[in-house]
Design an enzyme around this catalytic site. Structure first.
Site, PDB file in Angstrom:
ATOM      1  N   LYS A  59      -6.749  -4.814  -3.015  1.00 26.60           N
ATOM      2  CA  LYS A  59      -7.360  -5.500  -1.870  1.00 26.60           C
ATOM      3  C   LYS A  59      -8.358  -4.588  -1.155  1.00 26.60           C
ATOM      4  O   LYS A  59      -8.048  -3.439  -0.860  1.00 26.60           O
ATOM      5  CB  LYS A  59      -6.265  -5.982  -0.903  1.00 26.60           C
ATOM      6  CG  LYS A  59      -5.409  -4.878  -0.297  1.00 26.60           C
ATOM      7  CD  LYS A  59      -4.365  -5.487   0.621  1.00 26.60           C
ATOM      8  CE  LYS A  59      -3.525  -4.455   1.328  1.00 26.60           C
ATOM      9  NZ  LYS A  59      -4.264  -3.549   2.208  1.00 26.60           N
ATOM     10  N   CYS A  88      -2.047  -2.578   7.774  1.00 31.05           N
ATOM     11  CA  CYS A  88      -2.062  -3.499   6.623  1.00 31.05           C
ATOM     12  C   CYS A  88      -0.834  -4.404   6.566  1.00 31.05           C
ATOM     13  O   CYS A  88      -0.933  -5.548   6.114  1.00 31.05           O
ATOM     14  CB  CYS A  88      -2.222  -2.703   5.337  1.00 31.05           C
ATOM     15  SG  CYS A  88      -3.863  -1.965   5.219  1.00 31.05           S
ATOM     16  N   VAL A 148       3.215   0.310   4.186  1.00 29.25           N
ATOM     17  CA  VAL A 148       2.478   0.991   5.256  1.00 29.25           C
ATOM     18  C   VAL A 148       1.064   0.422   5.424  1.00 29.25           C
ATOM     19  O   VAL A 148       0.513  -0.135   4.483  1.00 29.25           O
ATOM     20  CB  VAL A 148       2.383   2.505   4.950  1.00 29.25           C
ATOM     21  CG1 VAL A 148       3.757   3.142   5.003  1.00 29.25           C
ATOM     22  CG2 VAL A 148       1.685   2.811   3.636  1.00 29.25           C
ATOM     23  N   ASP A 174       0.788  -1.253   0.000  1.00 29.97           N
ATOM     24  CA  ASP A 174       0.000   0.000   0.000  1.00 29.97           C
ATOM     25  C   ASP A 174       0.816   1.297   0.000  1.00 29.97           C
ATOM     26  O   ASP A 174       0.463   2.250   0.706  1.00 29.97           O
ATOM     27  CB  ASP A 174      -0.979   0.003   1.194  1.00 29.97           C
ATOM     28  CG  ASP A 174      -1.935  -1.168   1.174  1.00 29.97           C
ATOM     29  OD1 ASP A 174      -1.873  -1.989   0.243  1.00 29.97           O
ATOM     30  OD2 ASP A 174      -2.747  -1.284   2.113  1.00 29.97           O
TER      31      ASP A 174
HETATM   32  N1  TIU Z   1      -2.628   0.340   4.281  1.00 31.38           N
HETATM   33  C1  TIU Z   1      -3.053   0.571   5.519  1.00 31.38           C
HETATM   34  O1  TIU Z   1      -2.354   0.366   6.490  1.00 31.38           O
HETATM   35  N2  TIU Z   1      -4.338   1.109   5.654  1.00 31.38           N
HETATM   36  C2  TIU Z   1      -4.727   1.894   6.694  1.00 31.38           C
HETATM   37  O2  TIU Z   1      -5.892   2.314   6.748  1.00 31.38           O
HETATM   38  N3  TIU Z   1      -3.800   2.208   7.637  1.00 31.38           N
HETATM   39  C3  TIU Z   1      -3.913   3.070   8.677  1.00 31.38           C
HETATM   40  O3  TIU Z   1      -3.003   3.120   9.505  1.00 31.38           O
HETATM   41  N4  TIU Z   1      -4.975   3.845   8.777  1.00 31.38           N
END
Ligand code: TIU
Length: 222
Positions: free
Chosen positions: A129, A162, A157, A24
């Protein structure tokens, strides 16, 4: 078998079954006006790891090892967005709403794209996803089987959302997982530290951690 000097103990791997999973690294989590910022977060923390993630991706590519990218996103008709996810909390804009970078977290919108510096090359696998974990409602597991991947290095991240969710899903499916600790970030430094600690606790209960340089050195030595 080759080895990376990881915590809590060395991570052994066969280069033929190793793959990198980049979670992500999208504009929506890294730039002002996106989903991450809508939740009240300081997205500059994510920007800072981009050069390190790029170095890790380029190291895998140079070694001829697969790089898989994931994107958290939903269909334009929101049919894969549970109301419980859309309505949670009090964001300034919700998933599917029109924002400064297009509709938030919707496939194909400018803000949903992977950061230009980290863009997938033609032929690299990109998994869209709808959940936090990459296995839920996606072909990720089938793609890993097709590649013959057994050992997975993770970056991206956010560490405790995630990335950790996907590592736990992978761990339960029999994959050995290593998190590149300087190629992942959280909006909350204390959550990143806690996630790293809980992943490698109890004899690598979820997996291993190592720096990007340690991972790349291990691959170069293999
Ligand atoms: N990709 C991911 O971690 N999605 C999130 O919503 N992360 C947050 O920390 N909000």
């Amino acid at each position: 078998m080759a080895e990376i000097p990881a915590a809590p103990f060395p991570f052994t791997f066969d280069p033929k079954s190793m793959a990198l999973v980049v979670i992500d690294m999208q504009r929506d989590f890294a730039e002002p006006g996106g989903f991450g910022a809508s939740l009240g977060n300081d997205v500059s923390r994510v920007q800072k790891i981009v050069p390190t993630v790029k170095k890790l991706i380029e190291g895998f590519r140079a070694a001829g090892l697969p790089v898989i990218h994931t994107m958290e996103c939903h269909r334009p008709d929101l049919s894969d967005l549970p109301p419980a996810k859309r309505d949670r909390g009090n964001p300034t804009i919700r998933i599917g709403d029109e924002g400064p970078m297009g509709r938030v977290l919707i496939a194909g919108e400018p803000g949903t794209a992977i950061l230009e510096e980290l863009a997938p090359l033609p032929g690299e696998i990109v998994i869209e996803k709808p959940g936090k974990g990459a296995f839920y409602a996606t072909p990720f597991g089938d793609e890993l089987k097709r590649l013959g991947a057994q050992q997975l290095v993770f970056a991206g991240v956010t560490t405790e959302v995630c990335v950790q969710t996907t590592m736990r899903e992978a761990n339960d499916r029999g994959y050995e997982c290593l998190l590149a600790e300087d190629a992942t970030e959280s909006y909350f430094p204390e959550f990143k530290a806690a996630a790293l600690a809980m992943i490698r606790a109890q004899g690598a209960i979820v997996g291993w951690t190592a720096t990007t340089d340690e991972v790349l050195q291990g691959i170069a030595d293999a």
